[in-house]
Design a protein around this motif. Structure first.
Motif, mmCIF file in Angstrom:
data_model
loop_
_atom_site.group_PDB
_atom_site.id
_atom_site.type_symbol
_atom_site.label_atom_id
_atom_site.label_comp_id
_atom_site.label_asym_id
_atom_site.label_seq_id
_atom_site.Cartn_x
_atom_site.Cartn_y
_atom_site.Cartn_z
ATOM 1 N N ALA A 244 0.814 -1.201 0.000
ATOM 2 C CA ALA A 244 0.000 0.000 0.000
ATOM 3 C C ALA A 244 0.851 1.255 0.000
ATOM 4 O O ALA A 244 1.959 1.282 0.525
ATOM 5 C CB ALA A 244 -0.927 0.018 1.215
ATOM 6 N N GLN A 245 0.283 2.314 -0.622
ATOM 7 C CA GLN A 245 0.950 3.601 -0.578
ATOM 8 C C GLN A 245 0.982 4.076 0.861
ATOM 9 O O GLN A 245 -0.024 4.105 1.556
ATOM 10 C CB GLN A 245 0.198 4.611 -1.438
ATOM 11 N N MET A 246 2.165 4.467 1.345
ATOM 12 C CA MET A 246 2.289 4.940 2.703
ATOM 13 C C MET A 246 2.004 6.436 2.754
ATOM 14 O O MET A 246 2.429 7.186 1.884
ATOM 15 C CB MET A 246 3.691 4.641 3.251
ATOM 16 N N ALA A 247 1.263 6.863 3.778
ATOM 17 C CA ALA A 247 0.976 8.284 3.935
ATOM 18 C C ALA A 247 2.284 9.060 4.094
ATOM 19 O O ALA A 247 3.271 8.530 4.624
ATOM 20 C CB ALA A 247 0.085 8.502 5.160
ATOM 21 N N PRO A 248 2.326 10.307 3.638
ATOM 22 C CA PRO A 248 3.573 11.073 3.682
ATOM 23 C C PRO A 248 3.992 11.427 5.099
ATOM 24 O O PRO A 248 3.201 11.384 6.044
ATOM 25 C CB PRO A 248 3.230 12.333 2.885
ATOM 26 N N MET A 249 5.251 11.797 5.225
ATOM 27 C CA MET A 249 5.766 12.292 6.492
ATOM 28 C C MET A 249 5.132 13.647 6.801
ATOM 29 O O MET A 249 4.759 14.393 5.893
ATOM 30 C CB MET A 249 7.281 12.459 6.391
ATOM 31 N N PRO A 250 4.988 13.990 8.076
ATOM 32 C CA PRO A 250 4.498 15.328 8.416
ATOM 33 C C PRO A 250 5.518 16.386 8.014
ATOM 34 O O PRO A 250 6.723 16.119 7.953
ATOM 35 C CB PRO A 250 4.334 15.259 9.941
ATOM 36 N N VAL A 251 5.019 17.567 7.706
ATOM 37 C CA VAL A 251 5.902 18.667 7.302
ATOM 38 C C VAL A 251 5.746 19.805 8.310
ATOM 39 O O VAL A 251 4.700 20.441 8.382
ATOM 40 C CB VAL A 251 5.550 19.173 5.878
ATOM 41 N N HIS A 252 6.752 20.026 9.106
ATOM 42 C CA HIS A 252 6.766 21.123 10.077
ATOM 43 C C HIS A 252 8.186 21.299 10.596
ATOM 44 O O HIS A 252 9.105 20.572 10.208
ATOM 45 C CB HIS A 252 5.781 20.866 11.225
ATOM 46 N N GLY A 253 8.360 22.239 11.511
ATOM 47 C CA GLY A 253 9.698 22.584 11.974
ATOM 48 C C GLY A 253 10.268 21.684 13.043
ATOM 49 O O GLY A 253 11.426 21.859 13.436
ATOM 50 N N ASN A 254 9.478 20.701 13.514
ATOM 51 C CA ASN A 254 9.963 19.857 14.610
ATOM 52 C C ASN A 254 10.723 18.626 14.146
ATOM 53 O O ASN A 254 11.303 17.911 14.975
ATOM 54 C CB ASN A 254 8.786 19.392 15.485
ATOM 55 N N THR A 255 10.715 18.344 12.860
ATOM 56 C CA THR A 255 11.282 17.074 12.400
ATOM 57 C C THR A 255 12.788 16.971 12.620
ATOM 58 O O THR A 255 13.337 15.881 12.560
ATOM 59 C CB THR A 255 10.964 16.846 10.906
ATOM 60 N N ASP A 256 13.442 18.097 12.860
ATOM 61 C CA ASP A 256 14.878 18.072 13.163
ATOM 62 C C ASP A 256 15.153 18.171 14.662
ATOM 63 O O ASP A 256 16.313 18.148 15.075
ATOM 64 C CB ASP A 256 15.601 19.218 12.437
ATOM 65 N N ASP A 257 14.101 18.275 15.454
ATOM 66 C CA ASP A 257 14.263 18.368 16.902
ATOM 67 C C ASP A 257 14.651 17.001 17.471
ATOM 68 O O ASP A 257 13.985 16.005 17.181
ATOM 69 C CB ASP A 257 12.963 18.849 17.535
ATOM 70 N N PRO A 258 15.716 16.921 18.271
ATOM 71 C CA PRO A 258 16.161 15.615 18.792
ATOM 72 C C PRO A 258 15.080 14.874 19.579
ATOM 73 O O PRO A 258 14.970 13.648 19.474
ATOM 74 C CB PRO A 258 17.349 15.989 19.686
ATOM 75 N N LEU A 259 14.286 15.607 20.371
ATOM 76 C CA LEU A 259 13.234 14.955 21.142
ATOM 77 C C LEU A 259 12.154 14.392 20.227
ATOM 78 O O LEU A 259 11.688 13.264 20.422
ATOM 79 C CB LEU A 259 12.621 15.943 22.134
ATOM 80 N N TRP A 260 11.773 15.186 19.219
ATOM 81 C CA TRP A 260 10.766 14.703 18.270
ATOM 82 C C TRP A 260 11.272 13.450 17.572
ATOM 83 O O TRP A 260 10.538 12.464 17.446
ATOM 84 C CB TRP A 260 10.449 15.792 17.241
ATOM 85 N N ARG A 261 12.501 13.458 17.119
ATOM 86 C CA ARG A 261 13.050 12.309 16.396
ATOM 87 C C ARG A 261 13.158 11.084 17.307
ATOM 88 O O ARG A 261 12.934 9.955 16.879
ATOM 89 C CB ARG A 261 14.414 12.660 15.798
ATOM 90 N N LYS A 262 13.482 11.338 18.585
ATOM 91 C CA LYS A 262 13.578 10.224 19.524
ATOM 92 C C LYS A 262 12.220 9.558 19.696
ATOM 93 O O LYS A 262 12.100 8.321 19.684
ATOM 94 C CB LYS A 262 14.102 10.723 20.864
ATOM 95 N N LEU A 263 11.173 10.368 19.845
ATOM 96 C CA LEU A 263 9.829 9.819 19.996
ATOM 97 C C LEU A 263 9.349 9.142 18.710
ATOM 98 O O LEU A 263 8.722 8.081 18.743
ATOM 99 C CB LEU A 263 8.861 10.930 20.398
ATOM 100 N N TRP A 264 9.632 9.774 17.567
ATOM 101 C CA TRP A 264 9.238 9.195 16.280
ATOM 102 C C TRP A 264 9.855 7.813 16.099
ATOM 103 O O TRP A 264 9.184 6.852 15.713
ATOM 104 C CB TRP A 264 9.657 10.129 15.143
ATOM 105 N N ASN A 265 11.140 7.690 16.406
ATOM 106 C CA ASN A 265 11.827 6.405 16.261
ATOM 107 C C ASN A 265 11.338 5.393 17.300
ATOM 108 O O ASN A 265 11.203 4.201 17.004
ATOM 109 C CB ASN A 265 13.334 6.593 16.375
ATOM 110 N N ALA A 266 11.064 5.867 18.526
ATOM 111 C CA ALA A 266 10.625 4.957 19.581
ATOM 112 C C ALA A 266 9.282 4.323 19.246
ATOM 113 O O ALA A 266 9.053 3.141 19.520
ATOM 114 C CB ALA A 266 10.549 5.699 20.915
ATOM 115 N N TYR A 267 8.386 5.111 18.640
ATOM 116 C CA TYR A 267 7.035 4.625 18.335
ATOM 117 C C TYR A 267 6.855 4.329 16.847
ATOM 118 O O TYR A 267 5.733 4.314 16.349
ATOM 119 C CB TYR A 267 5.999 5.648 18.810
ATOM 120 N N GLU A 268 7.942 4.050 16.172
ATOM 121 C CA GLU A 268 7.918 3.777 14.733
ATOM 122 C C GLU A 268 6.970 2.642 14.352
ATOM 123 O O GLU A 268 6.261 2.739 13.342
ATOM 124 C CB GLU A 268 9.331 3.494 14.227
ATOM 125 N N PRO A 269 6.884 1.528 15.117
ATOM 126 C CA PRO A 269 5.952 0.466 14.724
ATOM 127 C C PRO A 269 4.498 0.942 14.658
ATOM 128 O O PRO A 269 3.756 0.558 13.746
ATOM 129 C CB PRO A 269 6.143 -0.596 15.814
#
Length: 217
Positions: A6-31
């Motif tokens: 299936a086509q995967m929905a796109p990544m969100p677009v905003h200024g937090n995607t480079d924030d270390p905390l945001w990336r940590k949470l994104w990777n932690a809850y990746e499944p």
């Protein structure tokens, strides 16, 4: 639960995607996030006043807020069940419980298991028609071997997002084989999912419709 073609929905677009905390949470809850994106829902990690949660955008402008007993912990192994609500930033009357596997929830038997969480969300958004509609994408494919056992693989036409267009091109492809001296030795699938096997001078090829993914309608 989810379709890996299936086509995967796109990544969100905003200024937090480079924030270390945001990336940590994104990777932690990746499944969880990846499963949501395969529904496909645009998912994001929200960091608001020290409150962490996962959001999933719905087609009517509302969204799902996915948390736990309170906010999500930094370590997903510390999740004490999942709590999912549907809400709308501009319409406070949109407020309903979707799933609750915390200790006091109706789905508490599932605890922090991700599979029933995603199944419940998928059922909810499908029944309410709150997820983008998906269309199968189909191509006409040819595979086989020469008389010297060399592999033949050819993308003939496509992809098509309408089955009748793919079947039409399949007809053109098989007619061309007949004109070039190929002999049909097997046929199956009818008009729903046609497949034929052809022979010429010791070479064997199969012509068929291949499901190559999905796109949003």
């Amino acid at each position: 639960m989810s379709n890996h073609l299936a086509q995967m929905a796109p990544m969100p677009v905003h200024g937090n995607t480079d924030d270390p905390l945001w990336r940590k949470l994104w990777n932690a809850y990746e499944p969880v996030i990846t499963a949501l994106r395969r529904i496909p829902l645009v998912a994001d990690v929200e960091i608001c006043g020290g409150m962490f949660g996962i959001t999933a955008q719905l087609t009517d402008g509302s969204h799902l807020w996915i948390s736990s007993v309170e906010e999500l912990p930094l370590d997903p192994t510390e999740v004490e069940g999942w709590h999912v609500r549907r809400a709308h930033e501009d319409n406070p009357t949109v407020d309903e419980l979707v799933y609750n596997s915390t200790a006091d929830g109706e789905d508490s038997q599932h605890g922090n298991n991700v599979v029933p969480l995603i199944q419940a969300i998928t059922t909810f958004v499908t029944e309410r028609r709150l997820a983008p509609k998906l269309i199968d994408v189909i191509s006409v494919q040819l595979d086989g071997v020469t008389k010297d056992h060399q592999r033949i693989s050819k993308h003939v036409q496509g992809p098509f997002d309408e089955r009748h267009a793919a079947v039409k091109e399949y007809g053109y492809a098989t007619h061309a084989l007949t004109e070039h001296g190929w002999r049909r030795i097997h046929e199956q699938g009818g008009f729903d999912w046609p497949l034929t096997i052809w022979e010429r001078n010791g070479a064997i090829v199969t012509v068929y419709l291949a499901h190559v993914g999905q796109v949003s309608a």
